[in-house]
Design an enzyme around this catalytic site. Structure first.
Site, PDB file in Angstrom:
ATOM      1  N   ASN A   1      -1.244   5.298   3.229  1.00 17.01           N
ATOM      2  CA  ASN A   1      -1.392   6.012   1.951  1.00 17.01           C
ATOM      3  C   ASN A   1      -2.591   6.955   2.038  1.00 17.01           C
ATOM      4  OD1 ASN A   1      -1.727   6.791  -0.688  1.00 17.01           O
ATOM      5  ND2 ASN A   1      -1.946   4.726  -1.519  1.00 17.01           N
TER       6      ASN A   1
ATOM      7  N   GLY B   1      -2.285  -3.474  -2.199  1.00 18.62           N
ATOM      8  CA  GLY B   1      -0.995  -4.101  -1.901  1.00 18.62           C
ATOM      9  C   GLY B   1      -1.001  -4.801  -0.559  1.00 18.62           C
TER      10      GLY B   1
ATOM     11  N   SER C   1       0.832  -1.200   0.000  1.00 20.97           N
ATOM     12  CA  SER C   1       0.000   0.000   0.000  1.00 20.97           C
ATOM     13  C   SER C   1       0.868   1.251   0.000  1.00 20.97           C
ATOM     14  CB  SER C   1      -0.902  -0.021   1.234  1.00 20.97           C
ATOM     15  OG  SER C   1      -1.681   1.124   1.248  1.00 20.97           O
ATOM     16  N   GLY C   2       0.602   2.130  -0.921  1.00 19.60           N
ATOM     17  CA  GLY C   2       1.345   3.388  -0.994  1.00 19.60           C
ATOM     18  C   GLY C   2       2.575   3.308  -1.880  1.00 19.60           C
TER      19      GLY C   2
ATOM     20  N   SER D   1      -5.446   5.609  -0.517  1.00 21.66           N
ATOM     21  CA  SER D   1      -5.310   4.160  -0.622  1.00 21.66           C
ATOM     22  C   SER D   1      -6.543   3.546  -1.285  1.00 21.66           C
ATOM     23  CB  SER D   1      -5.124   3.589   0.781  1.00 21.66           C
ATOM     24  OG  SER D   1      -4.948   2.207   0.683  1.00 21.66           O
ATOM     25  N   SER D   2      -6.290   2.668  -2.247  1.00 17.31           N
ATOM     26  CA  SER D   2      -7.411   1.993  -2.914  1.00 17.31           C
ATOM     27  C   SER D   2      -7.963   0.968  -1.940  1.00 17.31           C
ATOM     28  CB  SER D   2      -6.935   1.280  -4.167  1.00 17.31           C
ATOM     29  OG  SER D   2      -6.121   2.127  -4.922  1.00 17.31           O
TER      30      SER D   2
ATOM     31  N   GLU E   1      -0.558  -5.642   3.115  1.00 24.89           N
ATOM     32  CA  GLU E   1      -0.857  -4.664   4.151  1.00 24.89           C
ATOM     33  C   GLU E   1      -0.609  -5.245   5.541  1.00 24.89           C
ATOM     34  OE1 GLU E   1      -4.246  -1.609   2.901  1.00 24.89           O
ATOM     35  OE2 GLU E   1      -4.973  -3.171   4.237  1.00 24.89           O
TER      36      GLU E   1
ATOM     37  N   THR F   1      -1.609   2.663  -8.061  1.00 26.93           N
ATOM     38  CA  THR F   1      -2.699   3.402  -8.700  1.00 26.93           C
ATOM     39  C   THR F   1      -2.152   4.521  -9.576  1.00 26.93           C
ATOM     40  OG1 THR F   1      -4.072   2.882  -6.825  1.00 26.93           O
ATOM     41  CG2 THR F   1      -4.836   4.646  -8.232  1.00 26.93           C
TER      42      THR F   1
HETATM   43  N1  LIG Z   1       5.264   8.137  -9.836  1.00 29.74           N
HETATM   44  C1  LIG Z   1       4.929   8.917  -8.819  1.00 29.74           C
HETATM   45  N2  LIG Z   1       5.292  10.192  -8.803  1.00 29.74           N
HETATM   46  C2  LIG Z   1       4.954  10.991  -7.783  1.00 29.74           C
HETATM   47  N3  LIG Z   1       4.264  10.572  -6.705  1.00 29.74           N
HETATM   48  C3  LIG Z   1       3.876   9.309  -6.662  1.00 29.74           C
HETATM   49  C4  LIG Z   1       4.177   8.409  -7.721  1.00 29.74           C
HETATM   50  N4  LIG Z   1       3.647   7.218  -7.411  1.00 29.74           N
HETATM   51  C5  LIG Z   1       3.044   7.373  -6.219  1.00 29.74           C
HETATM   52  N5  LIG Z   1       3.170   8.628  -5.780  1.00 29.74           N
HETATM   53  C6  LIG Z   1       2.655   9.176  -4.508  1.00 29.74           C
HETATM   54  O1  LIG Z   1       2.368   8.107  -3.664  1.00 29.74           O
HETATM   55  C7  LIG Z   1       1.008   8.098  -3.271  1.00 29.74           C
HETATM   56  C8  LIG Z   1       0.499   6.693  -3.168  1.00 29.74           C
HETATM   57  O2  LIG Z   1       0.466   6.101  -4.431  1.00 29.74           O
HETATM   58  P1  LIG Z   1      -0.687   5.124  -4.876  1.00 29.74           P
HETATM   59  O3  LIG Z   1      -1.983   5.642  -4.404  1.00 29.74           O
HETATM   60  O4  LIG Z   1      -0.493   4.893  -6.283  1.00 29.74           O
HETATM   61  O5  LIG Z   1      -0.332   3.856  -4.049  1.00 29.74           O
HETATM   62  P2  LIG Z   1      -0.948   2.413  -4.191  1.00 29.74           P
HETATM   63  O6  LIG Z   1       0.174   1.515  -4.475  1.00 29.74           O
HETATM   64  O7  LIG Z   1      -2.048   2.432  -5.151  1.00 29.74           O
HETATM   65  O8  LIG Z   1      -1.483   2.140  -2.749  1.00 29.74           O
HETATM   66  P3  LIG Z   1      -2.763   1.343  -2.265  1.00 29.74           P
HETATM   67  O9  LIG Z   1      -2.423  -0.080  -2.338  1.00 29.74           O
HETATM   68  O10 LIG Z   1      -2.955   1.821  -0.912  1.00 29.74           O
HETATM   69  O11 LIG Z   1      -3.859   1.747  -3.160  1.00 29.74           O
HETATM   70  C9  LIG Z   1       0.303   8.896  -4.334  1.00 29.74           C
HETATM   71  O12 LIG Z   1      -0.842   9.500  -3.814  1.00 29.74           O
HETATM   72  C10 LIG Z   1       1.361   9.907  -4.736  1.00 29.74           C
HETATM   73  O13 LIG Z   1       1.347  10.974  -3.833  1.00 29.74           O
HETATM   74 MG   LIG Z   2      -4.024   2.268  -5.042  1.00 33.88          MG
END
Ligand SMILES: Nc1ncnc2c1ncn2[C@@H]1O[C@H](COP(=O)(O)OP(=O)(O)OP(=O)(O)O)[C@@H](O)[C@H]1O
Ligand SMILES: [Mg+2]
Length: 1079
Positions: free
Chosen positions: A208, A440, A158-159, A211-212, A442, A163
């Site tokens: 996050n 992801g 997560s994070g 977070s999804s 967790e 996404t």
């Molecule tokens: N390529 C990137 N460039 C800049 N910031 C990023 C990037 N990827 C992720 N982030 C930052 O990290 C945060 C978390 O990313 P994201 O929501 O994609 O995580 P996730 O893997 O989908 O988590 P979860 O499993 O909780 O959904 C985003 O809100 C953003 O602020």
């Molecule tokens: Mg996500």
């Protein structure tokens, strides 16, 4: 490594990556231009230092862009060091073969610009620096060239940035794929589905801020041109418990805060909401309604716009938001116990709002919230609920309403994304590219049923990764008989089995506890677990643990050793969450809702369906197994996301955290297999098919065994023994560069083959066209000739017939009309008439007329008369009065002289004129004397004396009443017409004439002998004026005339050669008139 297999995937797509020195050269990841061999630095818009990696010199500073190039590839430290170096330089992407490792930068990098997208578009994988776009482009091109479905699996905790990666890939496709107006709508909807689903399905967690809280698998459909034409989303297990409860520091789903923060006052008033989230029990549990990193107001606007793009109309939006508001109101429903301890609703106001928003009967809803209805043996039993039960029922309703609305929303999005084949007629079937962005791995302080499901899901994905890469890779080497030293890796199947196995797995046991009669609780579930799986190496509970570990485990907990690490789960709530029960009367109430969305979400058949619905865990398990099937059927690409620290901070690289992720993501194993293996393998048939054009012996066809063909081919290509191995059914190529060289050669060859094929095709095509044309020409010619021949034959036949009939007709021509001659007669008639038509007389004098056939004699005459009459009539119509007069005179002349006088014919063509002497030629005295008489005609004449016949020039003037002979100014003789007894002329061609005068009149001198050059004209006019037409005598031989007082003179006329007028010896006047031929 995903190793040889994953690399082979890239290579197989014709997009292999260089592992040689050239791979060290990366193009800039920022907007600055690239200066080869020189370190360039730039400051982006955000002040981020962007670095270029140019060639080998940069390696020390920025590491290698592919872990395969690490010298010490077995060292985890070296691996992490490489990651760190790159992270420090903002190079967040690194490859292991074709697997992309991404480290969340937690800051905006300028590497997602349009220019950068263009840089990756259609470029070979190995030519550009590692990037999401390279993976996206590679999958896209495989999809297009091989027309095989693709999927990009994005994993990480997560994070870690899953996404974000998904969104960036979608953006990449939106920008780089071919566009048209319809496609633009689809692209828009694909992109806009994110803000909507994120608003309803994402929340701030400790890990996050976005977070999804649901799993998402999105298929993007591409048509044959590679344009996105549709999409479909599958959603997995929304974390519904969040609706009613949030851990400290976490929030409910974004939509609630967005609505309160961004919703217009009018809207909020309609929904009965206040702006302050603190007013709502469901929003305050985590104590962090406001988060600095989230701008709810802005997100609300984005979400509202996205709803419209997806196709929501105003009333649908209102219905949807009513449901969101109803959840908040539900959270505020409070209960108090009456004397019997039964729950009673104390917040009537909320019920009123709820009744309106959910469009249900308020009192029914109130009752349903505090009663429980059971149907036992066909009878309904209603029992009151205590306080705790009522709160449970309320929360269950909130979760059910929200959860089902979320699924409805996904469906709605899917409808709007659906590929409308009719809209794009003529387009062939689509290919699909799937993007998996699922929660992801967790680990929290307290982990419950949701974490259990989420982590199970990650186990399954890891298993898929192993299946598709590590395991199958090694198994393939073995089955192909390739010498190979197996690489050790952890296969997590054992954990998957622990969770999902039938009867013995945790889910089965949980279901059993949920379904069994009697008092099943979370504790009895834990006991049952301990009993059934106590010996499993990955399972531990307080009871099963040794002294040392026991301390770290509560009595209500069990621990699973996941591939990614140990997670301790509290069993509290497992049964309830798995059952996901909603009391029957609440369901009934919802089924009667008039809110269209709620109405669709709660189906009446649920009430009558006797079968127990599947538990949440089983549903999840089944949907995961379906997902695995979907993913297995596609060609996968991997993006492994990592987070650099837990504090969501930029430029912080927490080595411990990274090491942990490197370990559980299996990246080292990934790399080891990748390095040990072969970069590329292909079945002999396929390899030969692709490259046979590179060797004259195998081109265009190889008749022998494919194995031998490949052997000949690689020999011709000059492969060295260490570069490849021949397996049982496949050739294995160790280094990408060998393949690249072959690919390059193929590219060149393709050009020449294409030219050759083009030429051949053109030749063939032209020849085909020519032959068709030739055939057509021959056909046309023969048809035309046939037609001409037939026409000629028919004409001949007709001619023969006609001639025969003609001859027969001719023979029978004198017979009465009969079949034998009727044609002939008709023809004769016809031809006569046609001939007549062509040869009609041109004028009245034209007396020609075709000779008619006997049968048309009468008709001919009639026609002739008609024709003549017609001509005459036409002629007459054209005659002027002068001409008429002329003609009348001519007619009279004709009556008098025609056939009687020799020189008459000569006079015919000569026109009679009004007078032969102009007034100026006549003496004025004479004119004055005759003024009252009206001079009609004057002509010079010669007068012969009555006695000596002496010729004297005189003028003869004709007036209305008399003829007057004038000599100069003297009127020599006046002959009143009344006294004119006659006029005599000879029949010969002379011009003499005698005017006979009544002799009894003494005044008269006697007859006058005159000669006029225009004798016919003069006499005609005289006869007309004197009315003596019948008194003109034409004499043969001689004319007698009176010479006063009874004496007579004689004029003898004879014919001679020339005119001679003289007195003869006998005293007569002799006139010799020349002979004319006209008579
Ligand atoms: N390529 C990137 N460039 C800049 N910031 C990023 C990037 N990827 C992720 N982030 C930052 O990290 C945060 C978390 O990313 P994201 O929501 O994609 O995580 P996730 O893997 O989908 O988590 P979860 O499993 O909780 O959904 C985003 O809100 C953003 O602020
Ligand atoms: Mg996500």
């Amino acid at each position: 490594m995903p190793g040889a297999r994953t690399c082979s995937l890239a290579a197989r797509r014709g997009l292999p990556r260089a592992v040689g020195a050239e791979a060290l050269a990366e193009p800039p990841q920022g907007p600055e231009p690239r200066v080869p061999g020189q370190r360039a630095q730039g400051l982006g818009a955000n002040g981020i230092r962007l670095s270029m990696e140019s060639a080998l010199t940069a390696r020390d500073r920025v590491g290698v862009q592919d872990f395969v190039l690490l010298e010490n590839f077995t060292s985890e430290a070296a691996f992490i060091e490489n990651l760190r170096k790159r992270f420090k330089e903002n190079l967040i992407y690194t490859y292991i073969g074709s697997v992309l490792v991404s480290v969340n930068p937690y800051k905006e990098l300028e590497i997602y610009t349009k220019q950068n997208m263009e840089r990756y578009r259609g470029v070979s994988f190995y030519e550009v620096s590692p990037h999401l776009y390279a993976i996206a482009d590679n999958s896209y091109r495989s999809l297009r060239t091989e027309r095989r479905d693709q999927c990009i699996l994005i994993s990480g905790e997560s994070g870690a940035g899953k996404t974000e990666a998904t969104k960036k890939i979608l953006q990449y496709y939106a920008v780089t794929c071919p566009a048209s107006q319809q496609v633009e709508t689809v692209k828009d909807r694909l992109l806009q589905s994110n803000p909507v689903l994120e608003a309803f399905g994402n929340a701030k967690t400790l890990r996050n801020d976005n977070s999804s809280r649901f799993g998402k698998y999105m298929d993007v459909q591409f048509d044959y041109r590679g344009a996105p034409v549709g999409g479909h989303i599958l959603n997995y297990l929304l974390e519904k418990s969040r609706v009613v409860h949030q851990n400290h520091g976490e929030r409910n789903f974004h939509i609630f805060y967005q609505l309160l923060e961004g919703g217009e006052e009018d809207l909020l008033r309609r929904l009965g909401l206040e702006k302050n989230p603190q007013q709502y029990h469901y929003l305050v549990k985590g104590h962090c309604a406001r988060v600095s990193s989230i701008n709810d107001k802005n997100e609300w606007k984005i979400m509202r716009r996205a709803l419209s793009v997806i196709g929501f109309n105003d009333s649908e939006v209102e219905d949807l938001l009513s449901i969101v508001a109803s959840v908040l109101h539900l959270g505020n429903v409070q209960f108090a116990a009456d004397e019997q301890g039964n729950a009673q609703v104390t917040t009537e106001n909320q019920i009123k709002y709820l009744a309106r928003l959910l469009a249900v009967d308020g009192s029914v809803l109130r009752d349903a919230l505090i009663h429980k209805k059971i149907i036992a043996k066909g009878e309904e039993l209603v029992s009151p609920l205590n306080l705790e039960q009522a709160a449970y029922a309320r929360d269950a309703l909130a979760k059910a309403v929200y959860g089902r609305t979320f699924s409805w929303l996904v469906n709605k999005v899917n409808k709007s994304l659906a590929y409308k084949a009719k809209k794009f007629p003529g387009w062939r079937s689509t290919t699909v590219l799937g993007l998996l962005d699922i929660y992801g791995f967790e680990v929290f302080q307290h982990n419950s049923f949701e974490q259990f499901c989420i982590n199970y899901c990650n186990e399954k994905l890891q298993q898929l990764f192993i299946e598709l890469t590590l395991k199958s890779e090694q198994e393939e080497y073995e089955s192909e008989g390739i010498a190979w030293e197996p690489v050790q890796y952890f296969n997590n199947k054992i954990i998957c089995d622990l969770v999902e196995e039938k009867f013995k797995g945790i889910i089965s046991i949980l279901d059993e506890e949920c379904l069994r009669p009697g008092d099943a609780t979370d504790t009895t579930f834990l006991e049952k677990l301990e009993e059934t799986v106590k010996n499993h190496p990955h399972f531990l509970t307080h009871k099963l643990a040794d002294q040392k570990t026991r301390k770290s485990l509560g009595r209500e907990e069990f621990r699973l050793s996941h591939y990614a690490g140990d997670v301790t789960y509290s069993v509290a709530g497992f049964l309830d969450k798995n059952n996901d029960l909603l009391f029957r009367n609440l369901k009934e109430t919802m089924c009667n809702s008039e809110n269209p969305i709620i109405n669709q979400c709660f189906d009446r058949t649920e009430l009558t369906d006797k079968k127990r619905p599947e538990t949440a865990a089983t549903q999840f398990k089944n949907s995961l197994s379906k997902l695995m099937e979907i993913l297995m059927s596609k060609e996968p690409s991997y993006i492994r996301c990592m987070k650099p620290n837990d504090a969501k901070q930029a430029d912080r690289f927490d080595e411990v955290l990274i090491r942990h992720q490197v370990k559980y993501l299996g990246l080292m194993e990934n790399l080891r297999v990748r390095r040990a293996g072969f970069a590329y393998r292909r079945k002999y048939e396929v390899f030969l098919q692709r490259y046979k054009s590179l060797c004259p012996e195998t081109w265009p066809t190889w008749d022998g065994r494919p194995y031998d063909g490949v052997a000949v081919l690689v020999k011709h290509l000059g492969y060295k023994p260490e570069e490849y191995k021949m397996g049982r059914t496949k050739i294995f190529i160790r280094f990408p560069k060998t393949l690249f060289a072959t690919e390059d050669a193929l590219e060149v060859r393709k050009q020449s083959l294409a030219t050759k094929m083009q030429a051949t095709w053109r030749g063939f095509y032209r020849r085909k066209k020519f032959l068709t044309m030739k055939r057509s020409a021959i056909t046309i010619q023969s048809w035309w000739r046939g037609t001409l021949g037939r026409r000629k034959a028919a004409k001949r036949k007709w001619a023969v017939e006609t001639i025969r009939r003609f001859i027969k007709g001719f023979i029978y021509r004198n017979h009465p009309r009969c079949p034998e001659n009727e044609y002939f007669l008709d023809y004769i008639r016809f031809s006569f008439l046609m001939n007549l038509k062509r040869n009609l007389p041109k004028n009245v004098l034209d007396k020609s007329w075709p000779t008619p056939p006997p049968s048309l004699c009468e008709a001919s005459q009639l026609l002739r008369r008609l024709c003549m009459q017609n001509m005459v009539w036409t002629y007459c119509k054209r005659i002027s009065p002068e001409w008429k007069q002329q003609l009348e005179q001519k007619v009279i002349a004709s009556e008098i002289f025609k056939g009687k006088k020799d020189n008459y014919p000569q006079s015919v063509p000569r026109l009679f004129i009004n007078t032969r002497l102009g007034r100026e030629e006549i003496n004025t005295k004479v004119l004055q004397a005759l003024e009252n008489e009206g001079l009609k005609y004057a002509v010079p004449v010669v007068k012969y004396d009555r006695k000596g016949y002496k010729a004297r020039a005189r003028q003869l003037l004709l007036t209305q009443s008399s003829a007057i002979v004038v000599e100069e100014a003297k009127i020599k003789q006046r002959i009143d017409y009344a006294n004119l007894t006659g006029i005599s002329v000879s029949s010969l061609s002379d011009n003499l004439f005698v005017l006979h005068v009544h002799c009894e009149d003494n005044k008269q001198k006697g007859d006058v002998v005159l000669q006029s050059d225009h004798v016919i004209e003069t006499l005609t006019k005289t006869a007309i004026l004197a009315n003596k037409i019948n008194n003109v005598n034409i004499n043969q031989g001689s004319i007698k005339f009176t010479v006063g007082q009874g004496k007579e003179g004689i004029i003898d006329f004879i014919s001679g050669s020339e005119l001679l007028i003289a007195k003869a010896k006998n005293g007569h006047l002799t006139v010799v008139a020349p002979r004319l031929n006209s008579r």
